[in-house]
Each structure stands twice: as C-alpha cells, then as structure tokens.
Design a protein around this motif. Structure first.
Motif, PDB file in Angstrom:
ATOM      1  N   ALA A 130      43.017  44.897  34.869  1.00 39.23           N
ATOM      2  CA  ALA A 130      43.620  45.047  36.190  1.00 39.23           C
ATOM      3  C   ALA A 130      42.500  45.329  37.179  1.00 39.23           C
ATOM      4  O   ALA A 130      41.387  45.740  36.803  1.00 39.23           O
ATOM      5  N   TRP A 131      42.808  45.091  38.449  1.00 38.48           N
ATOM      6  CA  TRP A 131      41.849  45.376  39.514  1.00 38.48           C
ATOM      7  C   TRP A 131      42.566  46.165  40.598  1.00 38.48           C
ATOM      8  O   TRP A 131      43.790  46.061  40.774  1.00 38.48           O
ATOM      9  N   LEU A 132      41.808  46.952  41.321  1.00 35.96           N
ATOM     10  CA  LEU A 132      42.358  47.662  42.469  1.00 35.96           C
ATOM     11  C   LEU A 132      41.477  47.398  43.672  1.00 35.96           C
ATOM     12  O   LEU A 132      40.262  47.657  43.640  1.00 35.96           O
ATOM     13  N   LEU A 133      42.076  46.853  44.711  1.00 33.15           N
ATOM     14  CA  LEU A 133      41.382  46.688  45.979  1.00 33.15           C
ATOM     15  C   LEU A 133      41.632  47.956  46.788  1.00 33.15           C
ATOM     16  O   LEU A 133      42.768  48.239  47.182  1.00 33.15           O
ATOM     17  N   ALA A 134      40.573  48.732  46.991  1.00 36.17           N
ATOM     18  CA  ALA A 134      40.669  49.999  47.726  1.00 36.17           C
ATOM     19  C   ALA A 134      39.927  49.847  49.047  1.00 36.17           C
ATOM     20  O   ALA A 134      38.705  49.657  49.061  1.00 36.17           O
ATOM     21  N   LEU A 135      40.671  49.917  50.142  1.00 31.13           N
ATOM     22  CA  LEU A 135      40.077  49.755  51.469  1.00 31.13           C
ATOM     23  C   LEU A 135      40.180  51.053  52.259  1.00 31.13           C
ATOM     24  O   LEU A 135      41.192  51.769  52.182  1.00 31.13           O
ATOM     25  N   PHE A 136      39.139  51.317  53.028  1.00 35.99           N
ATOM     26  CA  PHE A 136      39.064  52.531  53.839  1.00 35.99           C
ATOM     27  C   PHE A 136      38.682  52.147  55.263  1.00 35.99           C
ATOM     28  O   PHE A 136      38.046  51.120  55.492  1.00 35.99           O
ATOM     29  N   ARG A 137      39.051  52.995  56.205  1.00 39.53           N
ATOM     30  CA  ARG A 137      38.739  52.733  57.615  1.00 39.53           C
ATOM     31  C   ARG A 137      37.821  53.837  58.146  1.00 39.53           C
ATOM     32  O   ARG A 137      38.096  55.022  57.957  1.00 39.53           O
ATOM     33  N   ARG A 138      36.752  53.407  58.787  1.00 38.65           N
ATOM     34  CA  ARG A 138      35.811  54.340  59.409  1.00 38.65           C
ATOM     35  C   ARG A 138      35.279  53.694  60.687  1.00 38.65           C
ATOM     36  O   ARG A 138      34.838  52.548  60.656  1.00 38.65           O
ATOM     37  N   GLU A 179      45.226  34.418  44.483  1.00 35.73           N
ATOM     38  CA  GLU A 179      44.073  33.580  44.161  1.00 35.73           C
ATOM     39  C   GLU A 179      42.798  34.396  43.933  1.00 35.73           C
ATOM     40  O   GLU A 179      41.695  33.920  44.190  1.00 35.73           O
ATOM     41  N   LEU A 180      42.946  35.620  43.461  1.00 34.45           N
ATOM     42  CA  LEU A 180      41.750  36.439  43.249  1.00 34.45           C
ATOM     43  C   LEU A 180      40.835  35.812  42.200  1.00 34.45           C
ATOM     44  O   LEU A 180      39.613  35.837  42.326  1.00 34.45           O
ATOM     45  N   ILE A 181      41.435  35.255  41.147  1.00 35.59           N
ATOM     46  CA  ILE A 181      40.664  34.669  40.055  1.00 35.59           C
ATOM     47  C   ILE A 181      40.833  33.152  40.090  1.00 35.59           C
ATOM     48  O   ILE A 181      41.955  32.648  40.180  1.00 35.59           O
ATOM     49  N   GLU A 182      39.743  32.458  40.019  1.00 38.85           N
ATOM     50  CA  GLU A 182      39.797  30.996  40.109  1.00 38.85           C
ATOM     51  C   GLU A 182      40.612  30.407  38.955  1.00 38.85           C
ATOM     52  O   GLU A 182      40.410  30.749  37.790  1.00 38.85           O
ATOM     53  N   ASP A 183      41.549  29.521  39.296  1.00 37.83           N
ATOM     54  CA  ASP A 183      42.377  28.794  38.326  1.00 37.83           C
ATOM     55  C   ASP A 183      43.325  29.697  37.536  1.00 37.83           C
ATOM     56  O   ASP A 183      43.871  29.281  36.510  1.00 37.83           O
ATOM     57  N   VAL A 184      43.497  30.945  37.968  1.00 41.24           N
ATOM     58  CA  VAL A 184      44.444  31.851  37.314  1.00 41.24           C
ATOM     59  C   VAL A 184      45.300  32.502  38.401  1.00 41.24           C
ATOM     60  O   VAL A 184      44.777  33.009  39.387  1.00 41.24           O
ATOM     61  N   THR A 185      46.603  32.487  38.227  1.00 41.97           N
ATOM     62  CA  THR A 185      47.499  33.105  39.203  1.00 41.97           C
ATOM     63  C   THR A 185      47.502  34.617  39.020  1.00 41.97           C
ATOM     64  O   THR A 185      47.644  35.117  37.899  1.00 41.97           O
ATOM     65  N   THR A 186      47.318  35.325  40.106  1.00 40.40           N
ATOM     66  CA  THR A 186      47.343  36.784  40.053  1.00 40.40           C
ATOM     67  C   THR A 186      48.504  37.310  40.891  1.00 40.40           C
ATOM     68  O   THR A 186      49.008  36.632  41.781  1.00 40.40           O
ATOM     69  N   PRO A 270      36.969  38.031  38.620  1.00 33.09           N
ATOM     70  CA  PRO A 270      37.589  37.691  39.896  1.00 33.09           C
ATOM     71  C   PRO A 270      36.613  37.046  40.860  1.00 33.09           C
ATOM     72  O   PRO A 270      35.401  37.232  40.754  1.00 33.09           O
ATOM     73  N   ARG A 271      37.188  36.334  41.789  1.00 34.83           N
ATOM     74  CA  ARG A 271      36.383  35.709  42.834  1.00 34.83           C
ATOM     75  C   ARG A 271      36.160  36.754  43.918  1.00 34.83           C
ATOM     76  O   ARG A 271      36.623  36.647  45.051  1.00 34.83           O
ATOM     77  N   GLY A 272      35.488  37.818  43.561  1.00 34.23           N
ATOM     78  CA  GLY A 272      35.307  38.943  44.474  1.00 34.23           C
ATOM     79  C   GLY A 272      34.099  38.771  45.368  1.00 34.23           C
ATOM     80  O   GLY A 272      33.526  37.684  45.472  1.00 34.23           O
ATOM     81  N   PRO A 273      33.716  39.872  46.036  1.00 34.62           N
ATOM     82  CA  PRO A 273      32.575  39.807  46.943  1.00 34.62           C
ATOM     83  C   PRO A 273      31.300  39.403  46.220  1.00 34.62           C
ATOM     84  O   PRO A 273      31.152  39.654  45.030  1.00 34.62           O
ATOM     85  N   ARG A 274      30.382  38.824  46.931  1.00 36.52           N
ATOM     86  CA  ARG A 274      29.133  38.400  46.317  1.00 36.52           C
ATOM     87  C   ARG A 274      28.374  39.623  45.818  1.00 36.52           C
ATOM     88  O   ARG A 274      28.494  40.710  46.347  1.00 36.52           O
ATOM     89  N   ARG A 275      27.576  39.416  44.786  1.00 37.63           N
ATOM     90  CA  ARG A 275      26.832  40.530  44.200  1.00 37.63           C
ATOM     91  C   ARG A 275      25.352  40.450  44.512  1.00 37.63           C
ATOM     92  O   ARG A 275      24.617  41.400  44.273  1.00 37.63           O
ATOM     93  N   GLU A 276      24.906  39.314  45.021  1.00 36.28           N
ATOM     94  CA  GLU A 276      23.478  39.202  45.286  1.00 36.28           C
ATOM     95  C   GLU A 276      23.114  39.991  46.536  1.00 36.28           C
ATOM     96  O   GLU A 276      23.961  40.456  47.272  1.00 36.28           O
TER      97      GLU A 276
END
Length: 279
Positions: A130-138, A179-186, A270-276
C-alpha cells in the motif's frame, strides 16, 4: 584524538557538497531534502555521543564562515543529538551577528505546517502493498511524501519519495485517476488525520525496529542512503502538523485482511516523483 580527526576528515567532503547544494537552492522543501542527508548522516554516527566530537564538528563547519556554513548549521540544529543541536544553533547565531547572510529558504522552514491531504492507494486484489500520499501545507504551498509499505514485512517502509510543490498536482491527478502504477489499476481512499498518523507512525516505527535488528550494512543503493534522513524529515513534519499520539505496536498499522491473506507477488513500483537530483 586521532579517531575524531579521522571522522572529521571523512565527513568534510560530504558536508561541503551538501552545504554547496543548500546554499544554492531556493525552495524550502528542496532544501529540507538536501538537509535530510545531514540528519541521516548525524543519526548514524555513534561517536556523536562523545562530548568531544560535537564542539569539534560544529567549529569545523562554522569555520567556513559563509552562507553554506549557516545552511549546514540550520540542519545540525534540527538533528537528534541535543548537545550538537544546541552548539549548532549558537554557532549559527554567532555567524548571523557577524553579518553572514542566511539561506533564502531558512525563515520558511519554521513557518506553521498544516496537514492538507492523506490518501491511501492500494491495488485491488493485492494485499501485500500500500502507499500513502501525505500532503502538508506551509506558506500557502503544498508538499509531502509518497510512502510505500510492505504488509508482508510488518508494514515496513519500502519507498519514501518526496513530493515537491511543483509535482503535487500531477501526482494527485494520477492517484485520483487510478494511475499511480503504470499498467496497473489503483484505488484511492482518503484517510482522516488519525488514520494517517497511525499508518505513518506504524510504518516509521516498524522500519526503525527492523534496522535495529539488522547488521549495519542495510544497503548501498541510493534509496538506502537517503531513507534515514527522509524518515527524520517525515517525523518532523508530523510533529509540526500536530499529528502526534501513541504509536501503534510493531506492525499494528497493517490491516487484518492483509495479515490473514496469502501474499501475492509484488507489483511494479509506483509512478511517483522522480528520484534523481537532490535527495
């Protein structure tokens, strides 16, 4: 003695590179990600328990006398060693009084943080991850983390990807579209603050427990090197946002259905944020 000299000599090039990065970035969250490398490095140094090491380390950094030194001292002041943190703050104040400019992002680091959104993402029929998208506001900007856990490993963290402000909208779109993961329904499910806190506290605690049980060499890849600092940063963000409370027992955040289900094969990352780039 010689051991401290060797430690400082080994750390100088790392600190110099991080300090250069910190002095040139303008986005506060990007600075925190680079500074997380400092926190991770300090957290792994048993020698910092020595009262002789902290003053030498702080003096070594402060001797640079420039904005990059102040940038490093900011994060040393947020580190896990209280003695080192106090000395770093004192040294930063001295540089400030001497007229050394602070990094442009420094004031924003201490602005109030509010929880913005917590969304759990799963794959229908797959109970292992599982994944959790945790967003904060500042300061009117949202940022956060995409945290992946492995329910087959007590819910320990497998990925902890930063989500800078300029990537929030696109990642939210992918999550809501399944569409978080390519070719897999989330499937996405919004969690309330307490549900999210239990998920994240449990994932962090379980991960740290596993590390304590392992040998020192937990991995040589980039993700393994960056994870300690990112976990410290995520924990700090939870505290700043007021998401505090009793942590669940080891693995207590894993849903009962996942504990009981037979674990299938892992899905693609997942097709998440870039890591480079900057950590």
């Amino acid at each position: 003695g010689d051991q401290i000299d060797d430690l400082l000599a080994a750390m100088r090039p790392y600190f110099a590179a991080i300090g250069d990065d910190l002095a040139t970035v303008t986005d506060p969250f990007e600075a925190e990600l680079a500074g997380g490398a400092v926190l991770g490095l300090l957290a792994g140094l048993d020698l910092l328990a020595s009262e002789r090491v902290a003053p030498r380390l702080v003096a070594d950094v402060a001797l640079q006398g420039d904005t990059s030194a102040r940038a490093l001292l900011v994060f040393m002041g947020l580190g896990p060693d209280r003695n080192l943190a106090d000395l770093a703050r004192q040294a930063d104040t001295a540089l400030d009084e001497a007229g050394v400019a602070d990094p442009v992002w420094a004031p924003t680091l201490f602005q109030p943080v509010e929880p913005a959104r917590f969304t759990q993402i799963t794959v229908p029929g797959a109970s292992a991850e599982a994944w959790l998208l945790a967003l904060f506001r500042r300061s009117e900007e949202e940022h956060g983390f995409l945290v992946g856990v492995d329910y087959a490993d007590c819910g320990a963290i497998t990925t902890l990807d930063p989500v800078p402000p300029d990537q929030v909208d696109e990642l939210v779109r992918c999550v809501e579209a399944g569409e978080l993961i390519e070719d897999v329904t989330t499937v996405a499910e919004d969690l309330d603050r307490e549900q999210a806190r239990l998920f994240l506290d449990g994932a962090i605690g379980t991960t740290l427990d596993h590390w304590a049980e392992e040998d020192d060499d937990t991995g040589e890849d980039l993700e393994a090197e960056l994870l300690p600092g990112r976990i410290i940063l995520l924990g700090r963000r939870l505290n700043e946002a007021g998401l505090v409370g009793e942590a669940p027992e080891h693995g207590g955040h894993v849903p009962t259905r996942s504990k009981a289900a037979s674990i299938g094969g892992a899905v693609s990352p997942p097709r998440g944020p870039r890591r480079e780039g900057a950590p």
